[in-house]
Design a protein around this motif. Structure first.
Motif, PDB file in Angstrom:
ATOM      1  N   SER A   1      11.525  28.684  47.500  1.00 19.66           N
ATOM      2  CA  SER A   1      10.228  29.354  47.658  1.00 19.66           C
ATOM      3  C   SER A   1      10.257  30.764  47.063  1.00 19.66           C
ATOM      4  O   SER A   1       9.300  31.189  46.399  1.00 19.66           O
TER       5      SER A   1
ATOM      6  N   LEU B   1      10.272  30.497  43.240  1.00 20.83           N
ATOM      7  CA  LEU B   1       8.936  30.176  42.746  1.00 20.83           C
ATOM      8  C   LEU B   1       8.023  31.395  42.783  1.00 20.83           C
ATOM      9  O   LEU B   1       7.230  31.632  41.863  1.00 20.83           O
TER      10      LEU B   1
ATOM     11  N   GLU C   1       8.976  33.709  39.943  1.00 21.71           N
ATOM     12  CA  GLU C   1       8.507  33.154  38.676  1.00 21.71           C
ATOM     13  C   GLU C   1       6.991  33.329  38.531  1.00 21.71           C
ATOM     14  O   GLU C   1       6.485  33.629  37.445  1.00 21.71           O
ATOM     15  N   LYS C   2       6.279  33.142  39.634  1.00 17.12           N
ATOM     16  CA  LYS C   2       4.815  33.310  39.611  1.00 17.12           C
ATOM     17  C   LYS C   2       4.442  34.747  39.292  1.00 17.12           C
ATOM     18  O   LYS C   2       3.512  35.011  38.495  1.00 17.12           O
TER      19      LYS C   2
ATOM     20  N   MET D   1       2.093  26.051  38.086  1.00 13.82           N
ATOM     21  CA  MET D   1       1.772  27.361  38.650  1.00 13.82           C
ATOM     22  C   MET D   1       0.374  27.850  38.308  1.00 13.82           C
ATOM     23  O   MET D   1      -0.240  28.592  39.081  1.00 13.82           O
TER      24      MET D   1
ATOM     25  N   TYR E   1      11.485  23.138  41.454  1.00 12.95           N
ATOM     26  CA  TYR E   1      11.662  23.852  42.719  1.00 12.95           C
ATOM     27  C   TYR E   1      10.744  23.284  43.799  1.00 12.95           C
ATOM     28  O   TYR E   1      11.115  23.239  44.977  1.00 12.95           O
ATOM     29  N   CYS E   2       9.562  22.862  43.393  1.00 14.08           N
ATOM     30  CA  CYS E   2       8.642  22.235  44.348  1.00 14.08           C
ATOM     31  C   CYS E   2       9.239  20.940  44.896  1.00 14.08           C
ATOM     32  O   CYS E   2       9.126  20.647  46.090  1.00 14.08           O
TER      33      CYS E   2
ATOM     34  N   CYS F   1       7.430  23.741  35.771  1.00 13.67           N
ATOM     35  CA  CYS F   1       6.729  24.405  36.871  1.00 13.67           C
ATOM     36  C   CYS F   1       5.672  25.370  36.360  1.00 13.67           C
ATOM     37  O   CYS F   1       4.716  25.695  37.064  1.00 13.67           O
TER      38      CYS F   1
ATOM     39  N   CYS G   1       7.187  20.150  39.174  1.00 12.62           N
ATOM     40  CA  CYS G   1       7.843  21.438  39.362  1.00 12.62           C
ATOM     41  C   CYS G   1       9.181  21.195  40.072  1.00 12.62           C
ATOM     42  O   CYS G   1       9.195  20.728  41.215  1.00 12.62           O
TER      43      CYS G   1
ATOM     44  N   PRO H   1       4.027  29.184  47.453  1.00 15.62           N
ATOM     45  CA  PRO H   1       5.389  29.535  47.870  1.00 15.62           C
ATOM     46  C   PRO H   1       5.457  30.597  48.963  1.00 15.62           C
ATOM     47  O   PRO H   1       6.455  30.674  49.684  1.00 15.62           O
TER      48      PRO H   1
END
Length: 206
Positions: free
Chosen positions: A38, A41, A44-45, A70, A142-143, A66, A140, A83
């Motif tokens: 989380s 993410l 990264e966002k 996003m 990580y998701c 991802c 994604c 996240p």
């Protein structure tokens, strides 16, 4: 005449359930994994918001990307990045895991609250799986880690909260005994859905 404190605690329905060692450790480890995913993410966002040309580390190919996820509205379901919900939720799980590993007893109502939160999280996970596969058309990484961790944590916490005995209903004992088989079935089903949905791309890699 007067009940002892421990007896009063148990009579109130708030008795602390027994937490198996493996369950305690997975609550901690799963929480840490989910929290790391989380946080990653979220970072990264933020980078993507700061620089629209930024390429996230989890952009592997046209499907496993991802960055593609996003920028969709589904990635900010409540008006802010999803996240952030994971950071808040998994922080609670990590703290719970630390307490469980160190054998601090937590009342049943606490585990029930945690199970309720994870159940809501699992519902969100399945909505996101559907959106990723059939609306966004991208995955994604990580998701997907969060998906896996959330489902397994839900089963572990429910197992701590509801441990059937000889007097329990046969259906409950059967469900409890097959819980990890059902989790394996869930992982298999998700894998097959991903395989079928993006087969046109996977087939080019063979």
């Amino acid at each position: 005449m007067f009940a002892e404190p421990a007896e009063q605690f148990e009579a109130s329905g708030a008795a602390a359930p027994r937490v198996p060692v493996l369950s305690a450790w997975w609550t901690l480890i799963g929480g840490v994994i989910g929290l790391i995913a989380s946080v990653t993410l979220t970072v990264e966002k933020i980078e993507l918001l700061r620089n629209s040309s930024y390429v996230p580390s989890c952009n592997i190919n046209p499907i496993v990307s991802c960055g593609s996820v996003m920028v969709t509205r589904q990635a900010s379901l409540l008006g802010f990045p999803n996240p952030l919900l994971g950071i808040a939720g998994f922080t609670v799980v990590v703290v719970t895991g630390v307490l469980a590993v160190t054998k601090v007893q937590l009342p049943s109502w606490y585990w029930a609250g945690l199970a309720s939160g994870l159940l809501i999280g699992a519902g969100l996970v399945h909505w996101l799986i559907f959106q990723s596969l059939y609306r966004i058309g991208a995955l994604c990484p990580y998701c997907m880690v969060v998906w896996a961790v959330t489902v397994t944590l839900l089963v572990v916490v429910l197992s701590i909260l509801v441990r059937p005995n000889a007097d329990s209903a046969a259906a409950l004992r059967l469900l409890f005994g097959w819980r990890w088989s059902l989790v394996t079935f869930w992982f298999t089903a998700v894998f097959l859905l991903i395989l079928v949905r993006f087969w046109n791309y996977w087939s080019t890699l063979i």
